[in-house]
Write an enzyme that holds these catalytic residues in place. Structure first.
Site, PDB file in Angstrom:
ATOM      1  CE  LYS A 111      -3.912   1.885   2.810  1.00  0.00           C
ATOM      2  NZ  LYS A 111      -4.506   1.743   3.960  1.00  0.00           N
ATOM      3  CB  SER A 206      -8.120   3.681   3.381  1.00  0.00           C
ATOM      4  OG  SER A 206      -7.267   2.822   4.423  1.00  0.00           O
ATOM      5  CB  SER A 230      -7.868   0.656   6.501  1.00  0.00           C
ATOM      6  OG  SER A 230      -8.553   1.906   6.810  1.00  0.00           O
TER       7      SER A 230
END
Lengths: 559, 187
Positions: A111, A206, A230
């Site tokens: 990420k 996210s 997330s």
């Protein structure tokens, strides 16, 4: 500038890299023994060891898939050159018969809020566009030390604030399941045959980019971060396993922080066994992160559970929240029955402060965000405004230009709650409520419950056009409601994809375990995964590039 | 200490406090400005940990400009608590602007939402800072194990001179509400 040139090349993965779309020499490529979902990666090391496929070929295949699934917008940066270099080095090690471990040669994605040396780290924000980190986050370094091949950085909500991966500056992430045969079959036929114009669904957030990357078979594992759900939320929407480890187990050094007391690096994989392997290489004390515990961590292989009669599963009644779709409720009940019928003790439990956990999270999150975002002033790194009248006005202008509405909103709310006149009423109060929430879990686990079984999302993934009708804060409030309590208490939790909804989209269920008992948690999750037989996604692009990989797929026994 | 030096010392302390609030850790800007904290850097880092949140405890209440009648306790009623003075103060503290009415409404919504916390009875409950509170925060040996990477660190800065980060002049406060380019002007 050399770095600019390289960055530009990475952003547009149109550079040809050779092998491309399929094998011409008749070899079947990676053969996965067992269902891909089970042994998605376990056979890959075996295949690599036996020479059925070389790390370079595997890497090239994954990169080709990344290119052909570009419409998902899962990746911000694709590090083709470095990935191929790493793959070549891995190949040399395999030829010498000295692979570094199970992850040697395995393509992974990270990420974009983890620092990666030499690769742009943006957090999907204008504030860090062009920022090339001088160091690797500990978790990234650990993966690279194991020989993993870093394919690229995945898309996210800006600074990991959001629950849909729709609020980053590089655009929203599309859920690969929007393009699956399962979803297309169940969709209402439209006049335009291409669904991508309006019908695609969100990936969740996210860490949506990481989840989409794993779900679309572009990599075998991905790192996300989990502050309020997330990792687990996008895992549920994209039909992959999302593990949130116990707070303090995995180092946060190099993870650009959102909420220091709740952040953990998350692991996204296609099956529970893989998650255990990745956890094994990441967990452990890090001298650079003083919030990691000093206990020795022993990597473990997951036993195959055959007898669940000694297990006690708790079903927290407060998780039956208003807004929970009837489908999810049905799947949740069926799962509870599954455990009961297998002989486990299934008990309804109470976590009385669940209703307040989202409010508490909201206050604590914004307060810590206000502090953590203070480091972005343009002086040492990141975007810098041209304003130069004074330091303060330069900082203000930089932050005005660099942050989006969502981030600014949270910073301002956080500062409000931390004002002297509000400090006791909001921040300290929220900390007290946090203790109550954590104590709820302690009480429940103290009463003999081993694992909690809860839903993880209110419904399956909703279409993007619907999602953006509400603002980020409202959506986060709605979507984090079932996940953030585990972050507040610092407990490990995992999403296991369970069934397909009526619309053909994944539904997952969450298991929450005791602190530092990941082995027990994942063992139960693995048993459950085997029972539900979640179907494999059927994506055209994957079929083109991985002939022979997706051998067979099983239909979900829950649908 | 001469009056002029005393004044300068006081200004430096306030600036240092502001910087400490914003930065969370000591950031030694090599601009010849005063030290940002009275504690030596290594002690501050150990007390705070690598990236612990630093609550804005030290904001003096009188810093809220209440010249236009913000005399009553601010958190009395929700609508009263989000006044222009408070919004201006927040913009100064956060160095982030509200941009438009939507931004202000967002804050009001957030505060409204947080009001629900009052319903919970937390009598006798201690605040929870960290879920690892039962464990000791350890200290590692004060040995220099890494460093000498000035060139690498400077690579990411846009403006630098030799080994220094270059900042615009300090000790200049943000302009007043009326002179600032902010949505709140004229509210």
């Amino acid at each position: 500038m050399e770095s600019l040139g390289v960055a530009a090349k990475w952003r547009r993965p149109g550079v040809r890299c050779g092998a491309g779309t399929g094998r011409e020499d008749g070899r079947s490529g990676v053969r996965r023994r067992g269902v891909g979902r089970h042994a998605a990666r376990f056979s890959a090391p075996a295949a690599l060891k036996e020479g059925q496929i070389t790390p370079t070929e595997l890497c090239q295949r994954c990169l080709a898939l990344v290119r052909s699934t570009q419409f998902l917008n899962a990746y911000i940066t694709v590090a083709e050159e470095t990935a191929l270099k790493q793959a070549e080095e891995s190949e040399k090690r395999y030829q010498r018969g000295q692979p570094l471990g199970e992850l040697d040669g395995i393509p992974i994605a990270v990420k974009d809020n983890f620092n990666t040396a030499g690769i742009e780290t943006t957090c999907a924000s204008n504030m860090l566009k062009g920022y090339i980190s001088p160091y690797n986050a500990t978790v990234v370094q650990k993966l690279l030390d194991q020989g993993a091949v870093l394919l690229g950085k995945t898309n996210l909500d800006e600074f990991a604030m959001g629950s849909g991966s729709t609020d980053g500056v590089f655009g929203p992430v599309r859920n690969p399941w929007s393009y699956s045969r399962q979803y297309k079959e169940k969709s209402i036929p439209r006049s335009d045959s291409e669904p991508e114009n309006s019908n695609w669904v969100i990936a969740g957030g996210s860490s949506g980019g990481s989840a989409a990357a794993v779900s679309a078979f572009t990599c075998f594992a991905a790192l996300g971060s989990d502050t309020g759900g997330s990792t687990r939320n996008p895992a549920a929407h994209c039909g992959v396993v999302g593990l949130k480890p116990t707070y303090g187990l995995i180092s946060r050094h190099g993870l650009i922080p959102l909420v220091n007391s709740m952040d953990v690096p998350g692991i996204l994989t296609r099956c529970v066994d893989d998650a255990a392997v990745v956890l094994g290489s990441l967990a452990g004390h890090d001298p650079k992160d003083s919030t990691t515990v000093q206990d020795i961590f022993q990597p473990f292989a997951l036993p195959t559970l055959t007898d669940v009669s000694k297990l006690s599963i708790g079903i927290p009644k407060e998780y039956h929240v208003p807004g929970l779709s009837s489908e999810i409720l049905a799947v949740w009940s069926k799962a509870a029955d599954l455990f009961k019928n297998a002989g486990a003790k299934v008990v309804e439990v109470s976590l009385p402060h669940t209703h307040y956990s989202i409010v508490c999270y909201h206050v604590l999150c914004t307060a810590e965000v206000a502090s953590n975002m203070a480091r972005f002033d343009g002086l040492e790194y990141g975007h810098r405004s041209d304003m130069s009248k004074s330091t303060e006005s330069m900082y203000a202008a930089t932050r005005r230009e660099g942050f989006s509405d969502v981030v600014r909103g949270r910073i301002l709310s956080g500062n409000y709650f931390l004002l002297k006149q509000n400090y006791e009423d909001y921040f300290v109060k929220a900390q007290k409520v946090r203790r109550l929430i954590a104590n709820d879990f302690v009480k429940v686990f103290g009463s003999g419950i081993d694992i909690l079984l809860t839903p993880i999302t209110l419904s399956d993934a909703i279409p993007y056009v619907e999602f953006i009708k509400e603002d980020n804060r409202t959506r986060s409030t709605q979507d984090d409601i079932l996940t953030q309590a585990a972050n507040m208490a610092g407990l490990p939790a995992v999403n296991v994809p369970t069934a397909l909804s009526e619309r053909g989209l994944p539904i997952g269920l969450q298991f929450i375990g005791r602190s530092f008992q990941e082995k027990q948690l994942l063992t139960v999750a693995k048993w459950f995964e085997k029972q539900v037989q979640f179907p494999m996604i059927q994506l055209e692009e994957v079929k083109k590039h991985d002939d022979g990989v997706l051998q067979h797929q099983k239909s979900a026994s829950f649908s | 200490m001469t009056p002029r030096n005393r004044f300068r010392w006081r200004v430096m302390r306030v600036l240092a406090l502001c910087r400490w609030l914003r930065g969370g850790t000591v950031r030694a800007l090599r601009l010849g400005a005063a030290a940002a904290s009275s504690a030596p850097p290594s002690q501050v880092r150990q007390r705070l940990g690598p990236c612990r949140a630093v609550p804005c405890r030290a904001v003096p209440c009188h810093a809220i400009r209440g010249g236009n009648g913000l005399s009553s306790p601010v958190c009395a009623l929700l609508q009263d608590s989000v006044t222009v003075e408070v919004l201006d103060h927040l913009e100064r503290l956060a160095l982030v602007d509200f941009r438009d009415a939507e931004g202000v409404e967002r804050l009001r919504e957030a505060v409204r939402f947080a009001e629900r916390l009052r319903e919970v009875n937390t009598e006798g409950i201690e605040p929870l800072d960290s879920v690892l509170e039962d464990r000791c925060l350890y200290l590692r040996e004060d040995d220099v194990t890494e460093g000498n990477c000035t060139a690498e660190l400077l690579k990411n800065a846009r403006e630098k001179v030799e080994e220094y980060f270059v900042a615009p002049p300090g000790n200049i406060p943000l302009p007043e509400l009326e002179e600032r380019d902010t949505f709140l002007k004229g509210s």
